[in-house]
Design an enzyme around this catalytic site. Structure first.
Site, PDB file in Angstrom:
ATOM      1  N   HIS A 219       0.825  -1.215   0.000  1.00 33.52           N
ATOM      2  CA  HIS A 219       0.000   0.000   0.000  1.00 33.52           C
ATOM      3  C   HIS A 219       0.855   1.260   0.000  1.00 33.52           C
ATOM      4  CE1 HIS A 219       0.601  -0.599   4.394  1.00 33.52           C
ATOM      5  NE2 HIS A 219       0.474   0.726   4.492  1.00 33.52           N
ATOM      6  N   LYS A 223       6.121   5.218  -1.806  1.00 32.95           N
ATOM      7  CA  LYS A 223       7.077   5.987  -0.998  1.00 32.95           C
ATOM      8  C   LYS A 223       8.506   5.838  -1.505  1.00 32.95           C
ATOM      9  CE  LYS A 223       4.548   6.157   3.387  1.00 32.95           C
ATOM     10  NZ  LYS A 223       4.543   5.770   4.825  1.00 32.95           N
ATOM     11  N   HIS A 249       2.683   9.808  -3.118  1.00 30.84           N
ATOM     12  CA  HIS A 249       3.104   8.401  -3.064  1.00 30.84           C
ATOM     13  C   HIS A 249       1.951   7.471  -3.429  1.00 30.84           C
ATOM     14  CE1 HIS A 249       1.215   8.262   0.980  1.00 30.84           C
ATOM     15  NE2 HIS A 249       1.184   6.953   0.818  1.00 30.84           N
ATOM     16  N   ASP A 302      -4.429  -0.006   8.608  1.00 31.50           N
ATOM     17  CA  ASP A 302      -3.298   0.921   8.647  1.00 31.50           C
ATOM     18  C   ASP A 302      -3.427   1.876   9.837  1.00 31.50           C
ATOM     19  OD1 ASP A 302      -0.946   2.119   7.764  1.00 31.50           O
ATOM     20  OD2 ASP A 302      -1.980   3.482   6.396  1.00 31.50           O
TER      21      ASP A 302
END
Length: 361
Positions: A219, A223, A249, A302
């Site tokens: 996910h 980045k 990102h 998350d």
């Protein structure tokens, strides 16, 4: 296959055999003869006979007994009974017991006899060919089944190898993204475990559960393309330009995962895991169920992992505080149904832990 044309004449009268031999040879048949049933059986054991013409009334072994032995030796041989003493009883016994193909009286009609013999060979050759074809079909079916089983096993092995390769590739990408952010060690695996619990609670198809869990690990893959100087800053101190780069990102992650259909769920998660239920998220400002379900599940997992684990800018929160915070985020940042399902899962786990501790005491 070459057709059989070999006939055996069995009669205890030599003149009958001689007369039939001339007729059969004239018609192009290969002929063998015997003066008794015992002698005829010996011929059958040595030669490839297709049709047998036998007298009914013979000493020691009559025609019916002879044909019974013929059937035991070779059930394919076609039998024609020839007699000068035919009765209805003889005929019915022969037909019922022996399945005799033809029944002729002496003296015979040559044309009738030729017709019987011709049809008898046609019957024999057709039956033998059918048996051959059936045997061939069975063999081919067995070979095909073996090939299918081998192919199925090979496909299964190839699929397993491909699945392992895909998982390894996803894991390497996830590790590469995690390596960019030293503060998130173990985050990906913890998120995967929570995603599995939630997906299973929603009773999604097994394949979908597996893919959402697997692709939850990438996910934050985008980045990798965010500069370290921005990535390692706290979000609160980023200026507007840096914040835009940091948020990108999500888009980078989607781009990095290509266009193959297999990675559709991975792209959904990478792009939309920062979307909010109330539409205040990014990059697209999606709202409620316009946000892909996979991304909504990963968002809950998350947030939970972020709250429960220590970071440079915060201490780890206790479980009670985390669940209270997630309840407050339901309907705003998080999908309320997913939050409800997640809290139910956590409550069951907490009860199980308390029960196990009580048992241990």
């Amino acid at each position: 296959m070459e057709e059989n044309n070999t006939i055996l004449i069995v009669d205890d009268e030599e003149r009958i055999i001689s007369s039939l031999a001339r007729l059969m040879k004239r018609e192009g048949y290969q002929m063998f003869s015997a003066l008794s049933g015992e002698e005829g059986l010996k011929v059958l054991q040595k030669e490839h006979i297709g049709v047998v013409v036998s007298d009914l009334m013979m000493p020691e072994m009559d025609g019916i007994a002879f044909f019974e032995n013929v059937a035991r030796l070779n059930g394919d041989v076609v039998q024609i009974l020839l007699t000068g003493h035919a009765t209805l009883e003889n005929v019915m016994e022969s037909i019922n017991r022996l399945n005799v193909f033809g029944f002729l009286k002496k003296p015979w009609d040559y044309e009738e006899l030729k017709g019987y013999v011709r049809r008898a060979f046609a019957h024999y050759n057709l039956a033998v060919e059918n048996k051959r074809l059936n045997a061939l079909t069975r063999k081919q079916n067995e070979e095909l089944q073996e090939i299918n089983e081998t192919l199925e096993e090979r496909v299964k092995n190839r699929t397993q190898l491909l699945d392992e390769a895909v998982r390894e590739s996803v894991l390497m990408l996830a590790r590469a993204a995690e390596a960019k952010d030293d503060d998130t060690e173990g985050h990906l695996y913890r998120v995967l475990d929570v995603v599995l619990d939630i997906s299973q609670a929603f009773e999604l198809p097994e394949e979908e559960v597996d893919r959402i869990a697997l692709f939850s690990m990438v996910h934050d893959i985008g980045k990798i393309r965010v500069p370290d100087a921005i990535l390692k800053k706290q979000a609160a101190v980023l200026d507007e330009e840096e914040s835009a780069i940091w948020r990108s990102h999500t888009v980078y992650g989607e781009e990095m995962l290509g266009v193959k259909p297999f990675y559709k769920i991975a792209r959904e998660i990478a792009r939309s895991h920062h979307e909010h239920w109330d539409g205040s998220g990014y990059p697209d400002g999606l709202k409620e169920e316009t946000i892909p379900l996979s991304a909504r599940i990963v968002t809950v997992a998350d947030v939970y992992d972020t709250l429960t684990n220590k970071a440079p800018y915060k201490e780890a929160w206790d479980g009670k505080r985390v669940l209270q915070e997630m309840e407050s985020l339901a309907g705003r940042t998080l999908d309320p149904d997913i939050v409800d399902a997640f809290i139910a899962i956590q409550n069951r786990k907490n009860k199980a832990v308390r029960r196990n501790k009580g048992t241990a005491l």
